[in-house]
Write an enzyme that holds these catalytic residues in place. Structure first.
Site, PDB file in Angstrom:
ATOM      1  N   GLN A  86       0.856  -1.163   0.036  1.00 29.32           N
ATOM      2  CA  GLN A  86      -0.074  -0.068   0.011  1.00 29.32           C
ATOM      3  C   GLN A  86       0.793   1.343  -0.153  1.00 29.32           C
ATOM      4  OE1 GLN A  86      -3.611  -0.556   3.069  1.00 29.32           O
ATOM      5  NE2 GLN A  86      -1.893  -1.972   3.809  1.00 29.32           N
ATOM      6  N   ASN A  87       2.202   1.325   0.321  1.00 34.06           N
ATOM      7  CA  ASN A  87       3.209   2.205   0.456  1.00 34.06           C
ATOM      8  C   ASN A  87       3.510   2.598  -1.081  1.00 34.06           C
ATOM      9  OD1 ASN A  87       3.131   1.535   3.142  1.00 34.06           O
ATOM     10  ND2 ASN A  87       5.039   0.295   3.028  1.00 34.06           N
ATOM     11  N   VAL A  88       3.673   3.909  -1.185  1.00 33.80           N
ATOM     12  CA  VAL A  88       4.002   4.546  -2.305  1.00 33.80           C
ATOM     13  C   VAL A  88       5.205   5.136  -2.244  1.00 33.80           C
ATOM     14  CG1 VAL A  88       1.411   5.270  -2.705  1.00 33.80           C
ATOM     15  CG2 VAL A  88       2.833   6.942  -1.412  1.00 33.80           C
ATOM     16  N   ASP A  89       6.253   4.738  -1.302  1.00 34.69           N
ATOM     17  CA  ASP A  89       7.424   5.316  -1.289  1.00 34.69           C
ATOM     18  C   ASP A  89       8.409   4.679  -2.044  1.00 34.69           C
ATOM     19  OD1 ASP A  89       7.496   4.024   2.096  1.00 34.69           O
ATOM     20  OD2 ASP A  89       8.127   2.766   0.208  1.00 34.69           O
ATOM     21  N   HIS A 107      -1.393   1.201  -4.491  1.00 36.44           N
ATOM     22  CA  HIS A 107      -2.034   2.655  -4.217  1.00 36.44           C
ATOM     23  C   HIS A 107      -0.977   3.677  -5.134  1.00 36.44           C
ATOM     24  CE1 HIS A 107      -4.022   1.585  -0.209  1.00 36.44           C
ATOM     25  NE2 HIS A 107      -4.605   1.145  -1.242  1.00 36.44           N
ATOM     26  N   CYS A 140      -2.734  17.762 -22.245  1.00 39.07           N
ATOM     27  CA  CYS A 140      -4.159  17.962 -22.442  1.00 39.07           C
ATOM     28  C   CYS A 140      -4.600  19.228 -21.880  1.00 39.07           C
ATOM     29  CB  CYS A 140      -4.714  16.859 -22.062  1.00 39.07           C
ATOM     30  SG  CYS A 140      -5.173  16.645 -20.088  1.00 39.07           S
ATOM     31  N   SER A 179      -2.681  -0.798   9.314  1.00 38.55           N
ATOM     32  CA  SER A 179      -3.715  -0.635  10.284  1.00 38.55           C
ATOM     33  C   SER A 179      -5.028  -1.447   9.693  1.00 38.55           C
ATOM     34  CB  SER A 179      -4.211   0.608  10.588  1.00 38.55           C
ATOM     35  OG  SER A 179      -4.497   1.148   9.441  1.00 38.55           O
ATOM     36  N   ASN A 203       2.915  -6.502  13.807  1.00 36.55           N
ATOM     37  CA  ASN A 203       2.405  -4.962  14.016  1.00 36.55           C
ATOM     38  C   ASN A 203       2.499  -4.919  15.461  1.00 36.55           C
ATOM     39  OD1 ASN A 203       0.650  -2.642  14.508  1.00 36.55           O
ATOM     40  ND2 ASN A 203      -0.291  -3.133  12.367  1.00 36.55           N
ATOM     41  N   GLU A 205       0.523  -3.231  17.227  1.00 36.50           N
ATOM     42  CA  GLU A 205      -0.867  -3.373  17.730  1.00 36.50           C
ATOM     43  C   GLU A 205      -1.598  -4.351  17.070  1.00 36.50           C
ATOM     44  OE1 GLU A 205      -2.557   0.555  17.148  1.00 36.50           O
ATOM     45  OE2 GLU A 205      -2.626   0.010  14.843  1.00 36.50           O
TER      46      GLU A 205
HETATM   47  C1  BV8 Z   1     -11.827   2.313  -3.783  1.00 37.47           C
HETATM   48  C2  BV8 Z   1      -2.518   6.713  -1.371  1.00 37.47           C
HETATM   49  C3  BV8 Z   1     -13.901   2.466  -5.215  1.00 37.47           C
HETATM   50  C4  BV8 Z   1      -2.429   8.049  -1.371  1.00 37.47           C
HETATM   51  C5  BV8 Z   1      -4.059   5.510   0.083  1.00 37.47           C
HETATM   52  C6  BV8 Z   1     -14.958  -0.794   1.894  1.00 37.47           C
HETATM   53  C7  BV8 Z   1     -15.414  -0.776   3.160  1.00 37.47           C
HETATM   54  C8  BV8 Z   1     -14.996   0.462   4.023  1.00 37.47           C
HETATM   55  C9  BV8 Z   1     -14.285   1.432   3.129  1.00 37.47           C
HETATM   56  C10 BV8 Z   1     -14.326   1.575   1.684  1.00 37.47           C
HETATM   57  C11 BV8 Z   1     -14.469   0.264   1.020  1.00 37.47           C
HETATM   58  N1  BV8 Z   1     -14.406   0.496  -0.295  1.00 37.47           N
HETATM   59  C12 BV8 Z   1     -13.851   1.592  -0.261  1.00 37.47           C
HETATM   60  C13 BV8 Z   1     -13.873   2.284   0.589  1.00 37.47           C
HETATM   61  C14 BV8 Z   1     -13.310   3.697   0.965  1.00 37.47           C
HETATM   62  C15 BV8 Z   1     -11.889   3.828   1.137  1.00 37.47           C
HETATM   63  C16 BV8 Z   1     -11.419   3.251   2.357  1.00 37.47           C
HETATM   64  O1  BV8 Z   1     -11.036   2.093   2.516  1.00 37.47           O
HETATM   65  N2  BV8 Z   1     -11.495   4.250   3.347  1.00 37.47           N
HETATM   66  C17 BV8 Z   1     -10.999   3.798   4.846  1.00 37.47           C
HETATM   67  C18 BV8 Z   1     -10.301   4.974   5.406  1.00 37.47           C
HETATM   68  C19 BV8 Z   1     -12.307   3.425   5.575  1.00 37.47           C
HETATM   69  N3  BV8 Z   1     -11.194   3.105   0.169  1.00 37.47           N
HETATM   70  C20 BV8 Z   1     -11.122   3.811  -1.187  1.00 37.47           C
HETATM   71  O2  BV8 Z   1     -11.437   4.884  -1.341  1.00 37.47           O
HETATM   72  C21 BV8 Z   1     -10.284   3.013  -2.300  1.00 37.47           C
HETATM   73  N4  BV8 Z   1     -10.867   3.185  -3.238  1.00 37.47           N
HETATM   74  O3  BV8 Z   1     -12.233   1.363  -3.118  1.00 37.47           O
HETATM   75  O4  BV8 Z   1     -12.567   2.767  -4.922  1.00 37.47           O
HETATM   76  C22 BV8 Z   1     -14.105   2.869  -6.485  1.00 37.47           C
HETATM   77  C23 BV8 Z   1     -14.604   1.777  -7.372  1.00 37.47           C
HETATM   78  C24 BV8 Z   1     -14.936   2.188  -8.559  1.00 37.47           C
HETATM   79  C25 BV8 Z   1     -14.828   3.491  -8.905  1.00 37.47           C
HETATM   80  C26 BV8 Z   1     -14.439   4.461  -7.974  1.00 37.47           C
HETATM   81  C27 BV8 Z   1     -14.152   4.186  -7.010  1.00 37.47           C
HETATM   82  C28 BV8 Z   1      -8.697   3.918  -2.206  1.00 37.47           C
HETATM   83  C29 BV8 Z   1      -8.047   3.443  -1.333  1.00 37.47           C
HETATM   84  C30 BV8 Z   1      -6.564   4.078  -1.402  1.00 37.47           C
HETATM   85  C31 BV8 Z   1      -6.483   5.463  -0.709  1.00 37.47           C
HETATM   86  N5  BV8 Z   1      -5.001   5.800  -1.033  1.00 37.47           N
HETATM   87  N6  BV8 Z   1      -2.819   6.048  -0.161  1.00 37.47           N
HETATM   88  C32 BV8 Z   1      -1.430   8.535  -0.505  1.00 37.47           C
HETATM   89  O5  BV8 Z   1      -0.576   7.736  -0.042  1.00 37.47           O
HETATM   90  O6  BV8 Z   1      -1.257   9.600  -0.368  1.00 37.47           O
HETATM   91  S1  BV8 Z   1      -4.502   4.841   1.241  1.00 37.47           S
HETATM   92  C33 BV8 Z   1      -3.280   5.030   2.607  1.00 37.47           C
HETATM   93  O7  BV8 Z   1      -3.649   4.271   3.714  1.00 37.47           O
HETATM   94  C34 BV8 Z   1      -1.837   4.767   2.311  1.00 37.47           C
HETATM   95  O8  BV8 Z   1      -1.833   3.923   1.204  1.00 37.47           O
HETATM   96  C35 BV8 Z   1      -1.451   3.562   3.213  1.00 37.47           C
HETATM   97  O9  BV8 Z   1      -0.699   2.517   2.852  1.00 37.47           O
HETATM   98  C36 BV8 Z   1      -3.187   3.235   3.326  1.00 37.47           C
HETATM   99  C37 BV8 Z   1      -3.284   2.244   4.723  1.00 37.47           C
HETATM  100  O10 BV8 Z   1      -2.650   2.676   5.847  1.00 37.47           O
HETATM  101  P1  BV8 Z   1      -1.547   1.979   6.572  1.00 37.47           P
HETATM  102  O11 BV8 Z   1      -0.582   1.536   5.572  1.00 37.47           O
HETATM  103  O12 BV8 Z   1      -2.038   0.728   7.170  1.00 37.47           O
HETATM  104  O13 BV8 Z   1      -0.851   2.998   7.559  1.00 37.47           O
HETATM  105  P2  BV8 Z   1      -1.300   3.408   8.754  1.00 37.47           P
HETATM  106  O14 BV8 Z   1      -0.858   4.651   9.278  1.00 37.47           O
HETATM  107  O15 BV8 Z   1      -2.860   3.339   8.982  1.00 37.47           O
HETATM  108  O16 BV8 Z   1      -1.264   2.295   9.942  1.00 37.47           O
HETATM  109  C38 BV8 Z   1       0.316   2.044  10.246  1.00 37.47           C
HETATM  110  C39 BV8 Z   1       0.272   0.675  10.885  1.00 37.47           C
HETATM  111  O17 BV8 Z   1       1.616   0.263  11.046  1.00 37.47           O
HETATM  112  C40 BV8 Z   1      -0.157   0.698  12.362  1.00 37.47           C
HETATM  113  O18 BV8 Z   1      -1.315  -0.239  12.487  1.00 37.47           O
HETATM  114  C41 BV8 Z   1       0.697   0.876  13.379  1.00 37.47           C
HETATM  115  O19 BV8 Z   1       0.366   0.044  14.355  1.00 37.47           O
HETATM  116  C42 BV8 Z   1       1.917  -0.009  12.524  1.00 37.47           C
HETATM  117  N7  BV8 Z   1       3.298   0.178  12.840  1.00 37.47           N
HETATM  118  C43 BV8 Z   1       3.709   1.542  12.947  1.00 37.47           C
HETATM  119  N8  BV8 Z   1       5.365   1.261  13.033  1.00 37.47           N
HETATM  120  C44 BV8 Z   1       5.300  -0.078  13.182  1.00 37.47           C
HETATM  121  C45 BV8 Z   1       4.035  -0.831  12.780  1.00 37.47           C
HETATM  122  N9  BV8 Z   1       4.010  -1.981  12.630  1.00 37.47           N
HETATM  123  C46 BV8 Z   1       5.326  -2.756  12.858  1.00 37.47           C
HETATM  124  N10 BV8 Z   1       6.479  -2.214  12.848  1.00 37.47           N
HETATM  125  C47 BV8 Z   1       6.623  -0.670  13.151  1.00 37.47           C
HETATM  126  N11 BV8 Z   1       7.819  -0.275  13.425  1.00 37.47           N
HETATM  127 ZN    ZN Z   2      -3.874  15.070 -19.464  1.00 36.56          ZN
END
Ligand code: BV8
Ligand code: ZN
Length: 237
Positions: A86-89, A107, A140, A179, A203, A205
């Site tokens: 899911q990372n973009v880095d 992503h 465009c 998460s 993780n 947590e």
């Molecule tokens: C779509 C790119 C449909 C941009 C990102 C179904 C059910 C519920 C909701 C939805 C669903 N379908 C769609 C949705 C809506 C939405 C969604 O999921 N919303 C959520 C918030 C509820 N999904 C969408 O909109 C997706 N699109 O489904 O489109 C569609 C179909 C047809 C036509 C039109 C539309 C698109 C989702 C993509 C969004 N873009 N990123 C950018 O990066 O700027 S998402 C973003 O969150 C990042 O990509 C990130 O990777 C992703 C997930 O987050 P995590 O990677 O998990 O990071 P987070 O900080 O949350 O957690 C970190 C974890 O690591 C923690 O648990 C922590 O404890 C742990 N941690 C920390 N340090 C450590 C560690 N673990 C181990 N070691 C460590 N050292």
């Molecule tokens: Zn264009």
């Protein structure tokens, strides 16, 4: 052993790249969900680009950490290996992967731009527009945004198909540093579990899908994944 991996921002945390939902998940009091949307870009493209340029700077200053390298080793030990990130880095690519491993950027990537009008996608390793600079425009005529998938945007069909194939055909599925709240990405862990894989969740947590995991491996993945790589992986070269 056929390996599948689903990783998130926690994988890159030890590299100094901020996670999305942790305490440092804020940028200038904005939450990612507010900025990573087509609506935010339409409303204030300069602010959205400022955030992505800031993230590019953070990633450029970062290096792959021990967790990225452990995943590379584990892929080397597997007969088949697929990483769904899911990372973009781009840090996992910088850590290197064996030729037989597949990596899918569900992503998108910080290091591409995409025009939401005509779909043109380009590599872009630059810093992004600086404050007050003109925003990148497409041939465009539309403004181009970062080549990532925003909330409300559809994921690429090809990426979804590759991710499903990885999840369906693995014996061991590692969920690393996510998460598990974003869909459809999180669903691939459930797919792997249903397909019979042993699912391990690395993780700090417990995550919302906790009852799906066969085993939660608590702690920082930069500490725990190298332990697994030491058990399963080939000797570090
Ligand atoms: C779509 C790119 C449909 C941009 C990102 C179904 C059910 C519920 C909701 C939805 C669903 N379908 C769609 C949705 C809506 C939405 C969604 O999921 N919303 C959520 C918030 C509820 N999904 C969408 O909109 C997706 N699109 O489904 O489109 C569609 C179909 C047809 C036509 C039109 C539309 C698109 C989702 C993509 C969004 N873009 N990123 C950018 O990066 O700027 S998402 C973003 O969150 C990042 O990509 C990130 O990777 C992703 C997930 O987050 P995590 O990677 O998990 O990071 P987070 O900080 O949350 O957690 C970190 C974890 O690591 C923690 O648990 C922590 O404890 C742990 N941690 C920390 N340090 C450590 C560690 N673990 C181990 N070691 C460590 N050292
Ligand atoms: Zn264009």
């Amino acid at each position: 052993m056929r390996l599948g991996v689903l990783c998130g921002a926690g994988l890159s945390a030890a590299s100094g790249v901020p996670t999305f939902r942790g305490p440092q998940g804020l940028w200038k009091e904005h939450r990612p969900e507010e900025l990573a949307t087509p609506q935010a870009f339409a409303r204030d493209p300069a602010l959205v680009w400022e955030w992505y340029a800031w993230r590019r700077r953070k990633v450029r200053q970062a290096a792959p950490n021990a967790a990225h390298h452990a995943l590379s080793r584990l892929c080397g030990a597997a007969s088949e290996a697929g990483i769904i990130t899911q990372n973009v880095d781009g840090l996992q690519q910088r850590a290197g992967l064996p030729d037989h491993a597949t990596l899918v950027e569900l992503h998108g990537s910080l290091w591409r731009t995409r025009c939401r009008e005509c779909g043109d996608v380009r590599e872009d390793r630059g810093p992004g527009p600086g404050p007050g600079e003109a925003l990148p425009a497409c041939a465009c005529g539309a403004l181009v945004g970062p080549g990532v998938v925003w909330f409300g945007e559809a994921l690429a069909r090809s990426g979804l198909d590759t991710a499903a194939r990885i999840a369906h055909h693995c014996d061991l599925f590692l969920v690393v540093g996510t998460s598990a709240v974003v869909q459809p990405a999180a669903s691939f862990a459930a797919l792997a579990a249903r397909a019979g894989a042993l699912v391990l969740d690395f993780n700090l947590e417990q995550t919302p899908l906790g009852d799906l995991w066969h085993r939660h491996v608590p702690g920082p993945c930069e500490d725990t994944l190298p332990l697994l790589a030491g058990l399963l992986g080939p000797p570090a070269d």
